[in-house]
Design an enzyme around this catalytic site. Sequence first.
Site, PDB file in Angstrom:
ATOM      1  N   CYS A   1       0.851  -1.188   0.000  1.00  0.00           N
ATOM      2  CA  CYS A   1       0.000   0.000   0.000  1.00  0.00           C
ATOM      3  C   CYS A   1       0.895   1.250   0.000  1.00  0.00           C
ATOM      4  O   CYS A   1       1.605   1.496  -0.970  1.00  0.00           O
ATOM      5  CB  CYS A   1      -0.930  -0.074   1.201  1.00  0.00           C
ATOM      6  SG  CYS A   1      -2.326   1.052   1.182  1.00  0.00           S
TER       7      CYS A   1
ATOM      8  N   ASP B   1      -9.065  -3.762  -7.523  1.00  0.00           N
ATOM      9  CA  ASP B   1      -8.560  -2.883  -6.466  1.00  0.00           C
ATOM     10  C   ASP B   1      -9.214  -1.513  -6.605  1.00  0.00           C
ATOM     11  O   ASP B   1      -8.844  -0.719  -7.473  1.00  0.00           O
ATOM     12  CB  ASP B   1      -7.037  -2.765  -6.576  1.00  0.00           C
ATOM     13  CG  ASP B   1      -6.404  -2.001  -5.417  1.00  0.00           C
ATOM     14  OD1 ASP B   1      -7.097  -1.160  -4.820  1.00  0.00           O
ATOM     15  OD2 ASP B   1      -5.220  -2.243  -5.126  1.00  0.00           O
TER      16      ASP B   1
ATOM     17  N   HIS C   1      -8.038  -4.715  -3.152  1.00  0.00           N
ATOM     18  CA  HIS C   1      -6.938  -4.145  -2.379  1.00  0.00           C
ATOM     19  C   HIS C   1      -6.753  -4.958  -1.092  1.00  0.00           C
ATOM     20  O   HIS C   1      -7.717  -5.327  -0.439  1.00  0.00           O
ATOM     21  CB  HIS C   1      -7.254  -2.690  -2.030  1.00  0.00           C
ATOM     22  CG  HIS C   1      -6.085  -1.926  -1.517  1.00  0.00           C
ATOM     23  ND1 HIS C   1      -5.125  -1.386  -2.354  1.00  0.00           N
ATOM     24  CD2 HIS C   1      -5.702  -1.606  -0.254  1.00  0.00           C
ATOM     25  CE1 HIS C   1      -4.205  -0.768  -1.628  1.00  0.00           C
ATOM     26  NE2 HIS C   1      -4.528  -0.894  -0.352  1.00  0.00           N
TER      27      HIS C   1
END
Length: 235
Positions: free
Chosen positions: A117, A173, A204
């Site tokens: 991330c 995502d 995600h």
Amino acid sequence: MCHDTAPALFPRTASTGSIDGAICALCYAGATRGPRLLVLPDIYGCNAFYRGYAAYLAEQGAGEVLLVDPFAAFGELATVTREAAFQRRHRLADRAYVEELIDFIDGQRIEGVVGFCLGGLFVFELARQQVVSRLVAYYPFPQGLENRDPLDVPFDYLPALRSRHTVIVGDDDALLGTQNLQRLQAQARANDAIDLHIMNGAGHGFLADLESPDTARAAVAKRGLRIGTTTLLGG
């Protein structure tokens, strides 16, 4: 949250030491003479998932794994919520932190870095500056992120990047978005330094599905984990 709890396949091994300074990290000693690795977590910091993941990499063959805490200077989250995590995250000066991180990587003789991330965004910058040869980014942000000391937007430099790096994202995502995924695909097709892996049906933070009762989702997560592990450890 990308992930919080550690799956059963990650060992429950405690850290074997810590490093305090401009860069703070937990240390996980491996049993081999494998590469020294560094893990960059998401905005929630060094939670149970990342501690387990660092121990997993050590068990799989790393010589030592350093789990970095980008938010050590700001303390633990009073409440583990998205709002609190973002509030703390925005206190971090990204560019200045990555400059300190590069010095730390050099001093610690780190051979591979994996980021998740926000940590994945940092991996792009490490690739741009050709810091280490083994780089993995899980669900990063090639479109960049707002910050009071922002890094360059990866999309602006990825076409000319020569340092090979592995990028692992899901095709669903929502934080990346369809247009950004398509742009990343196009840049990867034009530049073989971008080793892009797109996990079908994954969103995600898909490594949270490692123990999903949905066997298809669990299989995708395990494949993504295996790709990153192989890149970092060789083989």
